[in-house]
Design an enzyme around this catalytic site. Structure first.
Site, PDB file in Angstrom:
ATOM      1  N   TRP A 151       4.657  10.626   3.590  1.00  0.00           N
ATOM      2  CA  TRP A 151       4.012  10.291   2.309  1.00  0.00           C
ATOM      3  C   TRP A 151       3.245  11.487   1.778  1.00  0.00           C
ATOM      4  O   TRP A 151       3.281  11.781   0.577  1.00  0.00           O
ATOM      5  CB  TRP A 151       3.102   9.076   2.445  1.00  0.00           C
ATOM      6  CG  TRP A 151       3.846   7.812   2.770  1.00  0.00           C
ATOM      7  CD1 TRP A 151       3.691   7.023   3.876  1.00  0.00           C
ATOM      8  CD2 TRP A 151       4.868   7.173   1.972  1.00  0.00           C
ATOM      9  NE1 TRP A 151       4.551   5.963   3.827  1.00  0.00           N
ATOM     10  CE2 TRP A 151       5.283   6.018   2.677  1.00  0.00           C
ATOM     11  CE3 TRP A 151       5.472   7.475   0.747  1.00  0.00           C
ATOM     12  CZ2 TRP A 151       6.269   5.160   2.189  1.00  0.00           C
ATOM     13  CZ3 TRP A 151       6.461   6.615   0.262  1.00  0.00           C
ATOM     14  CH2 TRP A 151       6.852   5.481   0.986  1.00  0.00           C
ATOM     15  N   ASP A 188      -4.874   9.293  -0.504  1.00  0.00           N
ATOM     16  CA  ASP A 188      -3.922   8.183  -0.528  1.00  0.00           C
ATOM     17  C   ASP A 188      -4.362   7.261   0.609  1.00  0.00           C
ATOM     18  O   ASP A 188      -4.192   7.586   1.784  1.00  0.00           O
ATOM     19  CB  ASP A 188      -2.500   8.719  -0.285  1.00  0.00           C
ATOM     20  CG  ASP A 188      -1.468   7.604  -0.121  1.00  0.00           C
ATOM     21  OD1 ASP A 188      -1.838   6.413  -0.173  1.00  0.00           O
ATOM     22  OD2 ASP A 188      -0.277   7.929   0.064  1.00  0.00           O
ATOM     23  N   LYS A 242      -0.130  -3.185   1.415  1.00  0.00           N
ATOM     24  CA  LYS A 242      -0.366  -3.108   2.855  1.00  0.00           C
ATOM     25  C   LYS A 242      -1.608  -3.915   3.228  1.00  0.00           C
ATOM     26  O   LYS A 242      -1.503  -4.889   3.941  1.00  0.00           O
ATOM     27  CB  LYS A 242      -0.497  -1.651   3.313  1.00  0.00           C
ATOM     28  CG  LYS A 242       0.833  -0.986   3.611  1.00  0.00           C
ATOM     29  CD  LYS A 242       1.366  -0.173   2.480  1.00  0.00           C
ATOM     30  CE  LYS A 242       2.735   0.426   2.783  1.00  0.00           C
ATOM     31  NZ  LYS A 242       2.999   1.620   1.985  1.00  0.00           N
TER      32      LYS A 242
HETATM   33  C1  LIG Z   1       3.636   2.635   1.457  1.00  0.00           C
HETATM   34  C2  LIG Z   1       2.955   3.907   1.200  1.00  0.00           C
HETATM   35  C3  LIG Z   1       3.195   4.652   0.042  1.00  0.00           C
HETATM   36  C4  LIG Z   1       4.200   4.218  -1.002  1.00  0.00           C
HETATM   37  O1  LIG Z   1       3.693   3.190  -1.747  1.00  0.00           O
HETATM   38  P1  LIG Z   1       4.478   2.584  -3.003  1.00  0.00           P
HETATM   39  O2  LIG Z   1       3.459   1.662  -3.572  1.00  0.00           O
HETATM   40  O3  LIG Z   1       5.682   1.905  -2.471  1.00  0.00           O
HETATM   41  O4  LIG Z   1       4.830   3.698  -3.916  1.00  0.00           O
HETATM   42  C5  LIG Z   1       2.484   5.823  -0.141  1.00  0.00           C
HETATM   43  N1  LIG Z   1       1.586   6.243   0.763  1.00  0.00           N
HETATM   44  C6  LIG Z   1       1.342   5.557   1.894  1.00  0.00           C
HETATM   45  C7  LIG Z   1       0.323   6.060   2.861  1.00  0.00           C
HETATM   46  C8  LIG Z   1       2.017   4.365   2.148  1.00  0.00           C
HETATM   47  O5  LIG Z   1       1.762   3.677   3.265  1.00  0.00           O
END
Ligand SMILES: *Cc1c(COP(=O)(O)O)cnc(C)c1O
Length: 356
Positions: free
Chosen positions: A99, A166, A190
């Site tokens: 990511w 993030d 999540k």
């Molecule tokens: C799942 C995830 C993403 C992607 O998220 P989307 O909402 O599907 O774009 C980005 N960063 C992390 C750390 C993730 O766990």
């Protein structure tokens, strides 16, 4: 059979949020209308949006000079929106997994990107420690929890430039000092709520430093004055996220949830450290994620992987297959995961081991 949902995302959500969202779909606060059909400009929905912002602010102690937004497009859209709004000449990125790499890739479209450190040399199984944040960069981007590789940055460190995080998979899992960050974002699916909504926590003064033209929908300054109601927001996902945050508040808030998360993670890592059959992929204890626990079978048992998956699946374990870039298994134990389910997984692992 009771299902134990260890999926990485979308993932387990509290029973409370499921029940209340179902009720709101049938009859929203006794209005005789459904959350599926009310206008986003109606007083009912305006109140839901306000409650969601206020509760997130309350749960994370978000200071008043920060705005809370609920947008669309997922964390992946933030990968581009962050540099578009903040990158003037150069940005710094910490490469701790897939990511993080995807985020840096988008930033390269808008300026120079300095990769400050990377843990690629050991398949992202640790968090790099010795790095210097370049003071001439516009911001420093980190991924607080690496969902795929099972590592996590669990402290809020000081940065001389705006720190951008993030926090898709660990938001609200531990108390966070929001004041150390310039911007925190993530997909909700999540730990916050269902798929379809993206949260952004942003400090007022970091904006307005770039000169490029920004498409209206991708400009934070479009959404801030409109309180995320510039266009139609994902009403149902915001409603469900609000219910999930109400549940977190009822649990005693983030501090109480953090204690439970630590307990669950300790149980599972202790078992992995004890087991002859399963090995944790993250050996540096302080880097271990309390949200996503990644493990593989010991080399001499590698041929038992499919057997264990079937064995676990027959006992109600869902979503424990590891990501293809790590292999083995991954148990995601987000806020809503009950301790009993973690115990059920441990019991399953022990039972399998005893039959070998
Ligand atoms: C799942 C995830 C993403 C992607 O998220 P989307 O909402 O599907 O774009 C980005 N960063 C992390 C750390 C993730 O766990």
């Amino acid at each position: 059979m009771k299902k134990h949902n260890f999926a990485a995302g979308p993932s387990i959500i509290s029973e409370f949020a499921k029940r209340e969202t179902a009720a709101g779909i049938l009859n929203l606060n006794k209005t005789g209308l459904s959350i599926l059909e009310v206008s986003h400009r109606s007083p009912e929905f305006m109140e839901i949006m306000e409650d969601a912002c206020n509760l997130m602010r309350d749960l994370l102690n978000v200071p008043l000079n920060y705005h809370i937004l609920f947008l669309q497009g997922g964390a992946s859209t933030q990968f581009a929106m962050v540099p578009m709004n903040l990158l003037h000449t150069k940005a710094a990125y910490l490469e701790t997994g897939s990511w993080a790499k995807k985020a840096a890739k988008e930033a390269k479209l808008f300026g120079d990107v300095e990769t400050v450190a990377s843990s690629a040399d050991k398949n992202y199984s640790y968090i790099p420690k010795d790095f210097t944040i370049p003071e001439d960069a516009d911001y420093f981007h980190i991924t607080t929890n690496n969902t795929i590789f099972g590592t996590e940055i669990k402290t809020d460190f000081d940065s001389p430039i705006p720190l951008v995080a993030d926090a898709s998979s660990d938001i609200l899992s531990r108390p966070m000092d929001v004041s150390k960050y310039g911007l925190i974002y993530g997909g909700a699916q999540k730990n916050l709520g269902p798929a379809g909504v993206t949260f952004v926590i942003i400090r007022e003064d970091i904006l307005g430093k770039v000169e490029r033209a920004i498409p209206t929908m991708l400009d934070y300054n479009t959404h801030i004055p409109k309180n995320s109601l510039y266009n139609t927001p994902p009403c149902v996902a915001i409603y469900a996220s609000l219910q999930n945050m109400i549940w977190m508040k009822q649990c005693g808030g983030v501090e109480a949830i953090y204690k439970m998360n630590m307990e669950k993670a300790d149980m599972l890592y202790s078992e992995l450290d004890r087991s002859k059959l399963f090995h944790p992929t993250v050996t540096v204890e302080e880097d271990r994620s309390i949200m996503n626990v990644t493990f593989v079978m010991a080399p001499e048992y590698q041929d038992k992987e499919v057997d264990f998956r079937d064995f676990a699946s027959a006992r109600g374990m869902v979503g424990i297959k590891g990501h293809r870039s790590v292999g083995g298994f991954r148990a995601s134990i987000y806020n809503a995961m009950p301790k009993d389910s973690v115990q059920a997984l441990i019991d399953t692992m022990r039972e399998f081991e005893s039959k070998l």
